[in-house]
Scaffold this motif. Structure first.
Motif, PDB file in Angstrom:
ATOM      1  N   ARG A 187       0.721  -1.200   0.045  1.00  0.00           N
ATOM      2  CA  ARG A 187       0.129  -0.040  -0.038  1.00  0.00           C
ATOM      3  C   ARG A 187       0.891   1.322   0.129  1.00  0.00           C
ATOM      4  O   ARG A 187       0.592   2.233  -0.579  1.00  0.00           O
ATOM      5  N   ALA A 188       2.042   1.203   0.782  1.00  0.00           N
ATOM      6  CA  ALA A 188       2.844   2.223   0.636  1.00  0.00           C
ATOM      7  C   ALA A 188       3.227   2.648  -0.811  1.00  0.00           C
ATOM      8  O   ALA A 188       3.430   4.048  -1.208  1.00  0.00           O
ATOM      9  N   ILE A 189       3.733   1.780  -1.579  1.00  0.00           N
ATOM     10  CA  ILE A 189       4.115   2.062  -2.815  1.00  0.00           C
ATOM     11  C   ILE A 189       2.926   2.523  -3.552  1.00  0.00           C
ATOM     12  O   ILE A 189       3.142   3.364  -4.643  1.00  0.00           O
ATOM     13  N   ARG A 190       1.697   1.901  -3.453  1.00  0.00           N
ATOM     14  CA  ARG A 190       0.557   2.253  -4.194  1.00  0.00           C
ATOM     15  C   ARG A 190       0.212   3.710  -4.135  1.00  0.00           C
ATOM     16  O   ARG A 190      -0.270   4.515  -4.857  1.00  0.00           O
ATOM     17  N   ASP A 191       0.561   3.956  -2.686  1.00  0.00           N
ATOM     18  CA  ASP A 191      -0.004   5.747  -2.508  1.00  0.00           C
ATOM     19  C   ASP A 191       0.938   6.454  -2.991  1.00  0.00           C
ATOM     20  O   ASP A 191       0.576   7.641  -3.155  1.00  0.00           O
ATOM     21  N   LEU A 192       1.974   5.997  -3.510  1.00  0.00           N
ATOM     22  CA  LEU A 192       3.049   6.934  -4.256  1.00  0.00           C
ATOM     23  C   LEU A 192       2.720   7.031  -5.528  1.00  0.00           C
ATOM     24  O   LEU A 192       3.369   7.822  -6.296  1.00  0.00           O
ATOM     25  N   GLY A 193       1.614   6.356  -6.005  1.00  0.00           N
ATOM     26  CA  GLY A 193       1.512   6.429  -7.437  1.00  0.00           C
ATOM     27  C   GLY A 193       2.283   5.556  -8.320  1.00  0.00           C
ATOM     28  O   GLY A 193       2.205   5.628  -9.465  1.00  0.00           O
ATOM     29  N   ARG A 194       3.366   4.747  -7.955  1.00  0.00           N
ATOM     30  CA  ARG A 194       4.281   3.649  -8.382  1.00  0.00           C
ATOM     31  C   ARG A 194       3.378   2.626  -8.944  1.00  0.00           C
ATOM     32  O   ARG A 194       2.552   2.055  -8.483  1.00  0.00           O
ATOM     33  N   PRO A 195       3.738   2.362 -10.246  1.00  0.00           N
ATOM     34  CA  PRO A 195       3.309   1.087 -11.051  1.00  0.00           C
ATOM     35  C   PRO A 195       3.453  -0.176 -10.083  1.00  0.00           C
ATOM     36  O   PRO A 195       4.776  -0.306  -9.795  1.00  0.00           O
ATOM     37  N   ILE A 196       2.586  -1.092 -10.055  1.00  0.00           N
ATOM     38  CA  ILE A 196       2.879  -2.358  -9.404  1.00  0.00           C
ATOM     39  C   ILE A 196       2.700  -3.551 -10.443  1.00  0.00           C
ATOM     40  O   ILE A 196       1.726  -3.480 -11.200  1.00  0.00           O
ATOM     41  N   VAL A 197       3.895  -4.204 -10.555  1.00  0.00           N
ATOM     42  CA  VAL A 197       4.033  -5.088 -11.955  1.00  0.00           C
ATOM     43  C   VAL A 197       4.298  -6.394 -11.222  1.00  0.00           C
ATOM     44  O   VAL A 197       5.226  -6.609 -10.672  1.00  0.00           O
ATOM     45  N   PRO A 198       3.528  -7.283 -11.302  1.00  0.00           N
ATOM     46  CA  PRO A 198       3.749  -8.711 -10.712  1.00  0.00           C
ATOM     47  C   PRO A 198       4.635  -9.423 -12.087  1.00  0.00           C
ATOM     48  O   PRO A 198       4.718  -9.228 -13.050  1.00  0.00           O
ATOM     49  N   PHE A 199       5.732 -10.231 -11.181  1.00  0.00           N
ATOM     50  CA  PHE A 199       6.362 -11.446 -12.080  1.00  0.00           C
ATOM     51  C   PHE A 199       5.832 -12.795 -11.754  1.00  0.00           C
ATOM     52  O   PHE A 199       5.702 -13.002 -10.355  1.00  0.00           O
ATOM     53  N   LEU A 200       5.263 -13.398 -12.742  1.00  0.00           N
ATOM     54  CA  LEU A 200       4.325 -14.668 -12.502  1.00  0.00           C
ATOM     55  C   LEU A 200       5.428 -15.808 -12.968  1.00  0.00           C
ATOM     56  O   LEU A 200       5.704 -15.681 -14.304  1.00  0.00           O
ATOM     57  N   SER A 201       5.273 -16.990 -12.540  1.00  0.00           N
ATOM     58  CA  SER A 201       6.066 -18.132 -12.997  1.00  0.00           C
ATOM     59  C   SER A 201       5.381 -19.289 -13.224  1.00  0.00           C
ATOM     60  O   SER A 201       5.500 -20.415 -13.649  1.00  0.00           O
ATOM     61  N   SER A 202       3.728 -18.994 -13.126  1.00  0.00           N
ATOM     62  CA  SER A 202       2.875 -20.109 -13.435  1.00  0.00           C
ATOM     63  C   SER A 202       1.400 -19.461 -13.958  1.00  0.00           C
ATOM     64  O   SER A 202       1.275 -18.179 -13.347  1.00  0.00           O
ATOM     65  N   SER A 203       0.678 -19.996 -14.881  1.00  0.00           N
ATOM     66  CA  SER A 203      -0.614 -19.633 -15.209  1.00  0.00           C
ATOM     67  C   SER A 203      -1.428 -19.499 -13.948  1.00  0.00           C
ATOM     68  O   SER A 203      -2.315 -18.549 -13.700  1.00  0.00           O
ATOM     69  N   GLU A 204      -1.377 -20.647 -13.129  1.00  0.00           N
ATOM     70  CA  GLU A 204      -2.313 -20.537 -11.989  1.00  0.00           C
ATOM     71  C   GLU A 204      -2.006 -19.554 -11.141  1.00  0.00           C
ATOM     72  O   GLU A 204      -3.042 -18.886 -10.357  1.00  0.00           O
ATOM     73  N   GLU A 224      -5.721  -2.143 -11.527  1.00  0.00           N
ATOM     74  CA  GLU A 224      -4.583  -1.447 -11.487  1.00  0.00           C
ATOM     75  C   GLU A 224      -3.507  -1.957 -12.060  1.00  0.00           C
ATOM     76  O   GLU A 224      -2.258  -1.432 -12.006  1.00  0.00           O
ATOM     77  N   ILE A 225      -3.581  -3.397 -12.203  1.00  0.00           N
ATOM     78  CA  ILE A 225      -2.659  -3.980 -12.630  1.00  0.00           C
ATOM     79  C   ILE A 225      -2.249  -3.856 -14.123  1.00  0.00           C
ATOM     80  O   ILE A 225      -3.231  -4.620 -15.097  1.00  0.00           O
ATOM     81  N   ARG A 226      -1.626  -3.067 -14.738  1.00  0.00           N
ATOM     82  CA  ARG A 226      -1.731  -2.724 -16.303  1.00  0.00           C
ATOM     83  C   ARG A 226      -0.615  -3.297 -16.990  1.00  0.00           C
ATOM     84  O   ARG A 226      -0.539  -3.280 -18.073  1.00  0.00           O
ATOM     85  N   ALA A 227       0.291  -3.801 -16.115  1.00  0.00           N
ATOM     86  CA  ALA A 227       1.659  -4.639 -16.975  1.00  0.00           C
ATOM     87  C   ALA A 227       1.935  -5.724 -15.855  1.00  0.00           C
ATOM     88  O   ALA A 227       1.781  -5.771 -14.644  1.00  0.00           O
ATOM     89  N   ALA A 228       2.720  -6.686 -16.454  1.00  0.00           N
ATOM     90  CA  ALA A 228       3.266  -7.937 -15.567  1.00  0.00           C
ATOM     91  C   ALA A 228       4.567  -8.552 -16.501  1.00  0.00           C
ATOM     92  O   ALA A 228       4.390  -8.107 -17.776  1.00  0.00           O
ATOM     93  N   LEU A 229       5.139  -9.180 -15.852  1.00  0.00           N
ATOM     94  CA  LEU A 229       6.171 -10.075 -16.446  1.00  0.00           C
ATOM     95  C   LEU A 229       5.790 -11.312 -16.009  1.00  0.00           C
ATOM     96  O   LEU A 229       5.480 -11.666 -15.222  1.00  0.00           O
TER      97      LEU A 229
END
Length: 274
Positions: A187-204, A224-229
């Protein structure tokens, strides 16, 4: 630097913790930060008759396949005798191979096949199948030690190649519940307006992450998740099906993830430019 992204590393257990730490170190100069946010907890099954019965017949299999370090550890707990040298071992990556050698008595006597780190990063099951072909292994009987639920690619491909395949569950995956400290950091990062980008290693992991974010107090909207790796195009497809079109395929190392961030339109900025 104020808009530098936070990478949510969703890989479970020690590989995920290490990756998050390495990414924090590598990204410090550009402001990129990382938070270990495992999608799943890997829980050993209670003593299971099916697993015990399969392991009692190990010498009757030409090959045993371990799909993760958790599978190797669960097998080691259930074994009642040293590993038979005549039963070759296949591991989906270097971490799984290390777990096999560290946990399973006498595993080092058997032939062990595993893809290189670089190959495994691009997709464990596919990389292992390629390694088995290169090793010229054509087993007649195969035991696959796996989670209760997972991909069928390995078993299906081995069966299509003529093997008699038996699968046995050694652990289960449950959606991880982040603690209050993890939520506070996010939440601290989100409140700064910084993008949150998950890195996913499985489809599940895509639906697991959606479930986690929806369970927050307050929930974090998925839109709010607009990009992912992600590790593989199939995971990018799962993300696209959930509305994340900006999914970049990259390897599971800090340098590849930082390069992926540079390629993602949502996170491309002066602080990440080459």
């Amino acid at each position: 630097m104020d808009r530098a992204p936070l990478v949510l590393v969703t890989r479970p257990e020690r590989p995920g913790r290490l990756l998050a730490a390495r990414l924090r170190d590598a990204g410090s100069g550009s402001g990129v930060s990382a938070l270990w946010w495992p999608a799943f907890d890997l829980v050993p099954l209670p003593e299971d008759p099916a697993l015990q019965a399969a392991l009692a017949r190990l010498a009757g299999f030409n090959l045993a396949v371990f799909v993760s370090p958790a599978a190797a550890r669960a097998c080691a707990r259930a074994l009642r005798a040293p590993w038979p040298a005549s039963t070759a071992i296949a591991a989906v990556g270097a971490g799984t191979r290390q777990a096999v050698l560290a946990c399973i008595p006498e595993a080092g006597r058997a032939r062990i096949v595993a893809p290189s780190d670089d190959a495994a990063a691009g997709g464990g099951s596919e990389a292992l199948l390629s390694a088995l072909r290169q090793a010229d292994l054509a087993p007649a009987r195969v035991l696959v030690v796996r989670a209760q639920r997972g991909r069928e690619l390995l078993a299906d491909a081995l069966a299509q190649a003529g093997a008699l395949v038996e699968q046995v569950a050694a652990y289960r995956r449950t959606v991880h519940r982040p603690d209050s400290c993890a939520w506070a950091a996010l939440r601290a990062i989100r409140d700064l307006g910084r993008p949150i980008v998950p890195f996913l290693s499985s489809s599940e992991g895509v639906d697991a992450l959606r479930e986690q974010l929806a369970a927050g107090m307050p929930p974090l909207p998925w839109n709010e998740i607009r990009a992912a790796l992600c590790l593989h195009p199939r995971i990018a497809g799962a993300l696209a099906a959930r509305g994340v079109a900006d999914a970049i395929v990259c390897d599971a190392d800090a340098a590849s993830i930082l390069d992926g961030l540079r390629r993602a339109p949502e996170t491309r900025s002066g602080t990440l430019a080459s």
